[in-house]
Motif scaffolding. Structure first.
Motif, mmCIF file in Angstrom:
data_model
loop_
_atom_site.group_PDB
_atom_site.id
_atom_site.type_symbol
_atom_site.label_atom_id
_atom_site.label_comp_id
_atom_site.label_asym_id
_atom_site.label_seq_id
_atom_site.Cartn_x
_atom_site.Cartn_y
_atom_site.Cartn_z
ATOM 1 N N VAL A 97 62.803 51.672 -25.046
ATOM 2 C CA VAL A 97 63.551 52.333 -26.111
ATOM 3 C C VAL A 97 64.685 53.113 -25.465
ATOM 4 O O VAL A 97 64.547 53.620 -24.359
ATOM 5 C CB VAL A 97 62.639 53.251 -26.965
ATOM 6 N N GLU A 98 65.818 53.219 -26.169
ATOM 7 C CA GLU A 98 66.997 53.809 -25.547
ATOM 8 C C GLU A 98 67.560 55.012 -26.290
ATOM 9 O O GLU A 98 67.997 55.964 -25.663
ATOM 10 C CB GLU A 98 68.097 52.745 -25.413
ATOM 11 N N THR A 99 67.572 54.971 -27.607
ATOM 12 C CA THR A 99 68.203 56.051 -28.358
ATOM 13 C C THR A 99 67.295 57.269 -28.411
ATOM 14 O O THR A 99 66.084 57.180 -28.208
ATOM 15 C CB THR A 99 68.537 55.605 -29.792
ATOM 16 N N ASN A 100 67.890 58.417 -28.707
ATOM 17 C CA ASN A 100 67.116 59.648 -28.826
ATOM 18 C C ASN A 100 66.081 59.546 -29.947
ATOM 19 O O ASN A 100 64.971 60.055 -29.814
ATOM 20 C CB ASN A 100 68.036 60.838 -29.080
ATOM 21 N N LEU A 101 66.449 58.900 -31.041
ATOM 22 C CA LEU A 101 65.519 58.725 -32.157
ATOM 23 C C LEU A 101 64.310 57.901 -31.740
ATOM 24 O O LEU A 101 63.162 58.271 -32.016
ATOM 25 C CB LEU A 101 66.222 58.061 -33.348
ATOM 26 N N GLU A 102 64.545 56.793 -31.056
ATOM 27 C CA GLU A 102 63.443 55.930 -30.622
ATOM 28 C C GLU A 102 62.535 56.649 -29.627
ATOM 29 O O GLU A 102 61.306 56.565 -29.730
ATOM 30 C CB GLU A 102 64.002 54.648 -29.988
ATOM 31 N N LYS A 125 66.529 59.112 -19.219
ATOM 32 C CA LYS A 125 65.843 58.573 -20.403
ATOM 33 C C LYS A 125 65.239 57.182 -20.150
ATOM 34 O O LYS A 125 65.157 56.359 -21.049
ATOM 35 C CB LYS A 125 66.784 58.525 -21.605
ATOM 36 N N THR A 157 63.729 49.320 -35.313
ATOM 37 C CA THR A 157 65.059 49.903 -35.105
ATOM 38 C C THR A 157 66.125 48.899 -34.689
ATOM 39 O O THR A 157 67.305 49.231 -34.718
ATOM 40 C CB THR A 157 65.001 51.031 -34.063
ATOM 41 N N ARG A 158 65.730 47.734 -34.292
ATOM 42 C CA ARG A 158 66.758 46.768 -33.855
ATOM 43 C C ARG A 158 66.779 45.535 -34.701
ATOM 44 O O ARG A 158 66.012 45.167 -35.424
ATOM 45 C CB ARG A 158 66.522 46.386 -32.402
#
Length: 158
Positions: A97-102, A125, A157-158
């Motif tokens: 996972v990469e985004t802050n939300l994920e 991260k 998310t993707r």
């Protein structure tokens, strides 16, 4: 996608008010009927992301509830038995996972599951540090997190 979900809720409520029956079956049927209407409209316009994601979100919810029940039973058993069979440890989990939300969602789901606690995320991260009461096999633990919560978060998310 938010507008499609809100439209689905609105269609469900219209169905319930028109039929006058306020029970779980009628709400469920109204939601499914609204989903069918949105799918038909979205398919003709080319907007089908909501229809693809909704079953994944529902499956994710049930997976989390299953994991929550299993973890609660394990911890409750541990508390009720006289011998401690814990093998605590801190595990370094590489992240896809990469985004802050994920990352936040993954860390919070791990923390909400009894017996595990998300401790920290590396500065780049790429790594999540998790404390667990039961670390019998490090690789199995990582595999369980990556193929459980993380894979399902990525599907949504993707």
């Amino acid at each position: 996608m938010k507008s499609q979900f809100l439209s689905n809720i609105l269609l469900m409520l219209i169905w319930v008010f028109l039929t006058g029956s306020y029970n779980a079956y009628n709400f469920s049927f109204g939601f499914i009927l609204g989903l069918l209407i949105i799918w038909l409209i979205g398919y003709s316009v080319g907007q089908t992301k909501y229809i693809k994601i909704l079953p994944r979100v529902i499956a994710f919810f049930f997976y989390f509830v299953y994991e929550l029940i299993i973890a609660n039973l394990e911890v409750a058993y541990e508390v009720m038995t006289p011998n401690l069979n814990v093998t605590p440890g801190i595990i370094k989990i590489p992240l896809d996972v990469e985004t802050n939300l994920e990352i936040s969602l993954l860390a919070n789901l791990i923390t909400l599951t009894p017996g595990t606690l998300s401790l920290d995320v590396s500065d780049d991260k790429k790594v999540l540090y998790v404390h667990s009461m039961y670390v019998k096999d490090r690789d199995e633990f990582i595999h369980h997190i990556k193929n459980g919560f993380e894979r399902r978060i990525l599907l949504i998310t993707r």
